[in-house]
Design a protein around this motif. Sequence first.
Motif, PDB file in Angstrom:
ATOM      1  N   ARG A  60      -5.583  -7.479   0.362  1.00  0.00           N
ATOM      2  CA  ARG A  60      -6.384  -6.604  -0.468  1.00  0.00           C
ATOM      3  C   ARG A  60      -6.310  -5.166   0.000  1.00  0.00           C
ATOM      4  NH1 ARG A  60     -11.908  -8.900   2.151  1.00  0.00           N
ATOM      5  NH2 ARG A  60     -11.638  -7.902   4.147  1.00  0.00           N
ATOM      6  N   HIS A  61      -5.542  -4.907   1.055  1.00  0.00           N
ATOM      7  CA  HIS A  61      -5.609  -3.564   1.630  1.00  0.00           C
ATOM      8  C   HIS A  61      -4.560  -2.621   1.063  1.00  0.00           C
ATOM      9  CE1 HIS A  61      -8.333  -5.462   4.320  1.00  0.00           C
ATOM     10  NE2 HIS A  61      -7.390  -6.249   4.787  1.00  0.00           N
ATOM     11  N   ASP A  62      -3.469  -3.169   0.546  1.00  0.00           N
ATOM     12  CA  ASP A  62      -2.346  -2.326   0.134  1.00  0.00           C
ATOM     13  C   ASP A  62      -1.986  -1.339   1.234  1.00  0.00           C
ATOM     14  OD1 ASP A  62      -1.843  -3.496  -2.355  1.00  0.00           O
ATOM     15  OD2 ASP A  62      -3.554  -2.456  -3.221  1.00  0.00           O
ATOM     16  N   ALA A  63      -1.884  -1.899   2.431  1.00  0.00           N
ATOM     17  CA  ALA A  63      -1.532  -1.089   3.595  1.00  0.00           C
ATOM     18  C   ALA A  63      -0.725  -1.951   4.562  1.00  0.00           C
ATOM     19  CB  ALA A  63      -2.791  -0.577   4.287  1.00  0.00           C
ATOM     20  N   SER A  89       8.792   4.256   4.784  1.00  0.00           N
ATOM     21  CA  SER A  89       7.878   5.048   3.964  1.00  0.00           C
ATOM     22  C   SER A  89       8.292   5.041   2.500  1.00  0.00           C
ATOM     23  CB  SER A  89       7.837   6.480   4.511  1.00  0.00           C
ATOM     24  OG  SER A  89       7.027   7.293   3.706  1.00  0.00           O
ATOM     25  N   LYS A  90       9.580   5.220   2.246  1.00  0.00           N
ATOM     26  CA  LYS A  90      10.051   5.222   0.857  1.00  0.00           C
ATOM     27  C   LYS A  90       9.755   3.889   0.176  1.00  0.00           C
ATOM     28  CE  LYS A  90      13.827   8.571   1.187  1.00  0.00           C
ATOM     29  NZ  LYS A  90      15.274   8.701   1.497  1.00  0.00           N
ATOM     30  N   THR A  93       5.895   3.344  -0.290  1.00  0.00           N
ATOM     31  CA  THR A  93       5.378   4.234  -1.333  1.00  0.00           C
ATOM     32  C   THR A  93       5.765   3.714  -2.711  1.00  0.00           C
ATOM     33  OG1 THR A  93       5.403   6.163   0.117  1.00  0.00           O
ATOM     34  CG2 THR A  93       5.453   6.592  -2.248  1.00  0.00           C
ATOM     35  N   ASP A  96       3.291   1.425  -3.692  1.00  0.00           N
ATOM     36  CA  ASP A  96       1.941   1.952  -3.549  1.00  0.00           C
ATOM     37  C   ASP A  96       1.179   1.307  -2.399  1.00  0.00           C
ATOM     38  OD1 ASP A  96       0.106   3.873  -4.258  1.00  0.00           O
ATOM     39  OD2 ASP A  96      -0.967   2.581  -5.666  1.00  0.00           O
ATOM     40  N   SER A  97       1.890   1.062  -1.308  1.00  0.00           N
ATOM     41  CA  SER A  97       1.269   0.507  -0.110  1.00  0.00           C
ATOM     42  C   SER A  97       1.240   1.592   0.966  1.00  0.00           C
ATOM     43  CB  SER A  97       2.090  -0.704   0.359  1.00  0.00           C
ATOM     44  OG  SER A  97       1.403  -1.386   1.381  1.00  0.00           O
ATOM     45  N   GLN A  98       0.112   1.710   1.661  1.00  0.00           N
ATOM     46  CA  GLN A  98      -0.065   2.800   2.614  1.00  0.00           C
ATOM     47  C   GLN A  98       0.604   2.505   3.958  1.00  0.00           C
ATOM     48  OE1 GLN A  98      -1.294   5.941   2.223  1.00  0.00           O
ATOM     49  NE2 GLN A  98      -0.469   6.165   4.287  1.00  0.00           N
ATOM     50  N   LEU A  99       1.421   3.430   4.448  1.00  0.00           N
ATOM     51  CA  LEU A  99       2.024   3.293   5.771  1.00  0.00           C
ATOM     52  C   LEU A  99       1.013   3.732   6.831  1.00  0.00           C
ATOM     53  CD1 LEU A  99       5.568   4.621   6.797  1.00  0.00           C
ATOM     54  CD2 LEU A  99       3.740   4.068   8.368  1.00  0.00           C
ATOM     55  N   VAL A 100       0.673   2.809   7.711  1.00  0.00           N
ATOM     56  CA  VAL A 100      -0.317   3.042   8.754  1.00  0.00           C
ATOM     57  C   VAL A 100       0.415   2.960  10.094  1.00  0.00           C
ATOM     58  CG1 VAL A 100      -2.342   2.010   9.850  1.00  0.00           C
ATOM     59  CG2 VAL A 100      -2.185   2.088   7.347  1.00  0.00           C
ATOM     60  N   LEU A 101       0.726   4.116  10.683  1.00  0.00           N
ATOM     61  CA  LEU A 101       1.480   4.114  11.940  1.00  0.00           C
ATOM     62  C   LEU A 101       0.507   4.081  13.111  1.00  0.00           C
ATOM     63  CD1 LEU A 101       4.172   4.409  13.489  1.00  0.00           C
ATOM     64  CD2 LEU A 101       3.998   6.871  13.166  1.00  0.00           C
ATOM     65  N   HIS A 121      -7.280  -4.876   8.671  1.00  0.00           N
ATOM     66  CA  HIS A 121      -7.128  -3.552   8.071  1.00  0.00           C
ATOM     67  C   HIS A 121      -5.817  -3.386   7.324  1.00  0.00           C
ATOM     68  CE1 HIS A 121     -10.656  -2.507  10.305  1.00  0.00           C
ATOM     69  NE2 HIS A 121     -10.060  -2.721  11.452  1.00  0.00           N
ATOM     70  N   VAL A 122      -4.901  -4.312   7.526  1.00  0.00           N
ATOM     71  CA  VAL A 122      -3.571  -4.193   6.914  1.00  0.00           C
ATOM     72  C   VAL A 122      -3.121  -5.564   6.409  1.00  0.00           C
ATOM     73  CG1 VAL A 122      -2.815  -2.207   8.297  1.00  0.00           C
ATOM     74  CG2 VAL A 122      -2.503  -4.527   9.177  1.00  0.00           C
TER      75      VAL A 122
ATOM     76  N   ARG B  13     -10.585  -7.712  -5.504  1.00  0.00           N
ATOM     77  CA  ARG B  13     -10.162  -7.378  -4.136  1.00  0.00           C
ATOM     78  C   ARG B  13     -11.110  -7.935  -3.079  1.00  0.00           C
ATOM     79  NH1 ARG B  13      -5.180  -5.683  -4.358  1.00  0.00           N
ATOM     80  NH2 ARG B  13      -4.785  -4.540  -6.245  1.00  0.00           N
ATOM     81  N   LEU B 101      -2.022   6.760  12.122  1.00  0.00           N
ATOM     82  CA  LEU B 101      -1.412   7.878  11.392  1.00  0.00           C
ATOM     83  C   LEU B 101      -1.034   7.420   9.989  1.00  0.00           C
ATOM     84  CD1 LEU B 101      -0.233  10.765  11.330  1.00  0.00           C
ATOM     85  CD2 LEU B 101       1.829   9.856  12.397  1.00  0.00           C
ATOM     86  N   GLU B 105       4.776  10.186   1.326  1.00  0.00           N
ATOM     87  CA  GLU B 105       5.972  10.857   0.841  1.00  0.00           C
ATOM     88  C   GLU B 105       5.618  12.230   0.280  1.00  0.00           C
ATOM     89  OE1 GLU B 105       9.465   9.427   0.404  1.00  0.00           O
ATOM     90  OE2 GLU B 105       8.511   8.640   2.195  1.00  0.00           O
ATOM     91  N   ARG B 112      -4.000   7.338  -2.621  1.00  0.00           N
ATOM     92  CA  ARG B 112      -3.926   6.093  -1.861  1.00  0.00           C
ATOM     93  C   ARG B 112      -4.501   6.278  -0.454  1.00  0.00           C
ATOM     94  NH1 ARG B 112       1.498   5.250  -1.770  1.00  0.00           N
ATOM     95  NH2 ARG B 112       1.563   6.071   0.345  1.00  0.00           N
ATOM     96  N   TYR B 116      -7.579   4.263   1.319  1.00  0.00           N
ATOM     97  CA  TYR B 116      -7.557   3.625   2.641  1.00  0.00           C
ATOM     98  C   TYR B 116      -8.734   4.110   3.488  1.00  0.00           C
ATOM     99  CZ  TYR B 116      -5.764   1.139   6.643  1.00  0.00           C
ATOM    100  OH  TYR B 116      -5.644   0.245   7.683  1.00  0.00           O
ATOM    101  N   HIS B 121     -11.666   1.149   7.231  1.00  0.00           N
ATOM    102  CA  HIS B 121     -10.714   0.733   8.253  1.00  0.00           C
ATOM    103  C   HIS B 121     -10.751   1.612   9.489  1.00  0.00           C
ATOM    104  CE1 HIS B 121      -9.170  -1.929   5.245  1.00  0.00           C
ATOM    105  NE2 HIS B 121      -8.831  -0.940   4.452  1.00  0.00           N
TER     106      HIS B 121
END
Lengths: 341, 341
Positions: A60-63, A89-90, A93, A96-101, A121-122, B13, B101, B105, B112, B116, B121
């Motif tokens: 459910r997080h889209d992350a 990332s590409k 995106t 529509d999922s968030q990149l969480v580094l 959280h992810v 969700r 982090l 893009e 988005r 988040y 989170h």
Amino acid sequence: MLTKAWAAEFGPRGVRVNAVSRVVNGAEGVREPLAERVRRAVEELGYVPNQAARSLVTRRHDAVAVVIAEPETRVFADPFFALQLRGISKELTAHDSQLVLLLTEGRDDHARVGRYLAGGHVDGALVFSLHLDDPLPGLIQRAGVPTVFGGRPGWNGSAGDVLYVDSDNRGGARQAVRHLVGLGRTRIGHISGALDQTSAADRLDGYRDVMAGANPRLIVESDFTPAGGEHGMRELLDRCPDLDAVFAANDLAASGALRVLRERGLRVPEDVAVVGFDDMLPVAEQTEPPLTTVRQDIEEMGRLMARLLLRGLDRPDTDEDAEAAPNSVVLPTTLIRRASA
Amino acid sequence: MLTKAWAAEFGPRGVRVNAVSRVVNGAEGVREPLAERVRRAVEELGYVPNQAARSLVTRRHDAVAVVIAEPETRVFADPFFALQLRGISKELTAHDSQLVLLLTEGRDDHARVGRYLAGGHVDGALVFSLHLDDPLPGLIQRAGVPTVFGGRPGWNGSAGDVLYVDSDNRGGARQAVRHLVGLGRTRIGHISGALDQTSAADRLDGYRDVMAGANPRLIVESDFTPAGGEHGMRELLDRCPDLDAVFAANDLAASGALRVLRERGLRVPEDVAVVGFDDMLPVAEQTEPPLTTVRQDIEEMGRLMARLLLRGLDRPDTDEDAEAAPNSVVLPTTLIRRASA
């Protein structure tokens, strides 16, 4: 003190949601009287565990978390990671999922990374640059998040049950060393990467495949950095002054090796031919001379990691569907000839 | 179909936890029959809302988001961000809080990021490199997470109710331009940063403070990149061939300007003196000639942002305590003299 009682019952970090979830799903670790009360509340609320509902809850997080098992300073100093992140990332995106580094100062922080991953959280994790004795894989497994690794993980028996994207490191190393042999070179040194990483170990194996029986003093362990490459090159020249070629485990180490060769007044490729690995641009084109190297498509590796993970998350969670399950991917490598060999 | 009913009741969700929380805290948006059932379940579980318990719930992640309002490619290409992240990372690690982090893009992905942040989170957010028309500040405000900004946000009326860490951009720019005036230069150009960022606008104001009445053709807008600095320098030389000095809004742009001056056969500082901003190492030391510049302590800014946020999170949430509330910080700058001016 209700607050104190609340904390004693549910833990200092408000884990009550997990408690409900664990009871419903029949897991261990919840004391009986609480479990009983949770069960009654759950019945009251009409909460019924069910695969589809469960997958709604878990996805459910889209992350998606990205964990690079290196200190934050290396992540920003080595363009390899930027390239892999660009691919990730590409792809994320586009979905529509968030990149969480998740950045760390070092391995001591990996327990905290494990807690974050376990915290819900992810939807999943992409993990790269693992070292053999890193506690991270175990922490990730316990966290229970779907994971795709960048580079084949090194622990035993992993082949069947982990997903990874890798390059053909051993085959690529063979291409590099065969090229040097084809140039008539016979005293070929190897500056390896950190041998607690499979990418480094596999490239060393590829070197050995071609150089069976070579003097072990022709091999120095290094760490994939320019400074490591300099140090490794000095060591090799001290050990074997008549060296006529070097295969460095990546382009950054090769760039360091080239600097030392220039310092010592040795001509490249006339006196010592040099081959790298990565085809990292602009590094490989801007060395003096430009670097012959083994290309791996780093950005594409990142993109594939993300794609594999997202496909796994979308897949219905049934055993019958095993044939449609995503598989690990090993990408081919290509020798790129420039002036250094 | 229980699944369908579940989804209808709790949303697609799995927001059931939020429903409980909203009812307990008396918010709107939960239909009555469900609210009644939740209330009963909550009583059954002995859940009592209370400030301390609530803060346990809201501050339970030990994680802080960092949002850089630039595309991922710029984040990895500009060492400014790596430095600021280094300061943030050290401070968060010292408090065992995870640096999360959030990469994007581009601006299209900021909705988005807002989702988040609103998703519970992280405990708070550190946001930098904002542009004026970015929807992010609004999204962050709606997400309701405590936030510290890197650089003064540009929207109106922000001064009182947002926390930020900044450098004295205007004062630093004045130092730079006064130094050039002190060298006897009179036709001093300015290559600005992106003027939808307060850092760029403030540095331009500082330039104008000293150069009141200067020809507006001595000012070109650029974007803080080396390529932008090259382009800006060409433009300035085309407009004013008798230019005798340039103040570039950052060191990267100054490095581009120096390349163009060399190309055109102009000597630095004899023909054109150049001053940058940042004292970004190793860039500022490795330009040809080494760069006179205005130092701001970027790593320290990151560390302070994290410290302000963590202090805010630890602070009891009462109005009486307003005097102990953290304040925004503006750090002084220093002129560093090297060979270029």
